[in-house]
Each structure stands twice: as structure tokens, then as C-alpha cells.
Design a protein around this motif. Structure first.
Motif, PDB file in Angstrom:
ATOM      1  N   GLN A   1       1.894   7.437  -6.347  1.00 42.10           N
ATOM      2  CA  GLN A   1       0.671   8.282  -6.878  1.00 42.10           C
ATOM      3  C   GLN A   1       1.334   9.704  -6.185  1.00 42.10           C
ATOM      4  O   GLN A   1       1.040  10.553  -6.935  1.00 42.10           O
TER       5      GLN A   1
ATOM      6  N   GLU B   1       0.698  -1.311   0.037  1.00 39.09           N
ATOM      7  CA  GLU B   1      -0.036   0.044   0.173  1.00 39.09           C
ATOM      8  C   GLU B   1       0.818   1.178   0.022  1.00 39.09           C
ATOM      9  O   GLU B   1       0.690   2.085  -0.738  1.00 39.09           O
ATOM     10  N   ASN B   2       1.817   1.402   0.619  1.00 42.21           N
ATOM     11  CA  ASN B   2       2.811   2.312   0.894  1.00 42.21           C
ATOM     12  C   ASN B   2       3.352   2.580  -0.419  1.00 42.21           C
ATOM     13  O   ASN B   2       3.681   3.764  -0.722  1.00 42.21           O
TER      14      ASN B   2
ATOM     15  N   LYS C   1       1.130   4.172  -2.716  1.00 41.48           N
ATOM     16  CA  LYS C   1       0.728   5.703  -2.440  1.00 41.48           C
ATOM     17  C   LYS C   1       2.217   6.715  -2.701  1.00 41.48           C
ATOM     18  O   LYS C   1       2.062   8.019  -3.277  1.00 41.48           O
TER      19      LYS C   1
END
Length: 151
Positions: free
Chosen positions: A53, A46-47, A50
Motif C-alpha cells: 500500500q 500484515e506488514n 502495508k
């Protein structure tokens, strides 16, 4: 399962034996460690997504600011050239009507150049490349000049 992580521990023991509390506790600790590893892996993924992004957003912002600056520069260059050409007309060789048209065009060009400058200033503000100067000014004079210019 469902694009997620899961784990399973299967231990075999003969049917006649009895599980000791210490053995059950050991398996519970192993299960907890596996669960932590799975959670850690999920958070890492997930990190990473992100971070990608965030970097993409930063690149997009820089690109937008560069496009604004380039566009504004091209606008100002062209408009300043046209204003220079308008000033090159000898006022004595044009009619009063033509002189009025030249004045209107000059004011219009000045307004568009001002807008282009504001675009550059906005891009500079967003990029935090502007130094603000604290100075005193006469607010009443500013209003009078604005009303006179656009009245």
C-alpha cells in the motif's frame, strides 16, 4: 478459521498413566511456541500488505506530480504562444476597443500562466525539489502593486 490461523495439539496417553507436571509444562511451551509462530506469520502478512500500500501510494504521488508538471508545461507553452501572437498585432492597425480586448486577453493569459506556474511549484514542493530563498521585500510596495494590478 475465519481466514485466521489456529493451532491444536492432541496427545494420546494410556488412560492408566498420569501426566507429570514437567510433561504438561513441555506441552505448554510447545503450545506457546506455536502461538508465537502463528502471530509472527500474521504480522508478516500484515506488514507485506502495508508495504504494498505504501509503495502504491508513492507511485501514485509521483504519477500525479508528473501529470501536473506535464499539464502545466503544455498550458504555459500554449498560452505564451497566444500572448506572443497578441503582441504581434501592430497597435496602430487596431481600434481602441480591439486594443482594450488585447490588453484584457494579455492580462488573463498572464494570470493563467501564473496559475500554471503555481501548479508546478506545488508539485515541486511536494516532491521536495524546491530550494527556498530567504530575501527581504517591501510589503507595502507588494500590496500597492497588487492593488494596482487587480484594481
Amino acid at each position: 478459521m475465519n481466514n485466521g490461523f489456529w493451532g491444536c495439539i492432541k496427545v494420546h496417553r494410556s488412560p492408566n498413566s498420569i501426566w507429570l507436571d514437567s510433561e504438561i509444562e513441555l506441552f505448554q511451551q510447545i503450545s506457546d511456541q506455536i502461538s508465537l509462530a502463528i502471530t509472527y506469520t500474521t504480522l508478516l502478512e500484515e506488514n507485506s500488505e502495508k508495504e504494498i500500500q505504501i509503495k502504491a501510494a508513492e507511485v501514485a504521488k509521483l504519477t500525479k506530480n508528473q501529470i501536473l508538471a506535464n499539464t502545466s508545461h503544455e498550458l504555459r507553452t500554449s498560452l505564451n504562444t497566444m500572448v506572443g501572437i497578441l503582441f504581434s498585432f501592430d497597435r496602430s492597425t487596431v481600434t481602441a476597443n480591439q486594443s482594450d480586448i488585447i490588453d484584457i486577453m494579455t492580462r488573463t493569459f498572464d494570470i493563467v500562466i501564473s496559475i500554471a506556474n503555481e501548479i508546478v511549484n506545488t508539485a515541486k514542493l511536494e516532491a521536495q525539489k524546491v530550494t527556498l530563498i530567504n530575501r527581504k521585500f517591501d510589503l507595502l510596495e507588494l500590496f500597492e502593486n497588487t492593488i494596482e494590478e487587480f484594481g
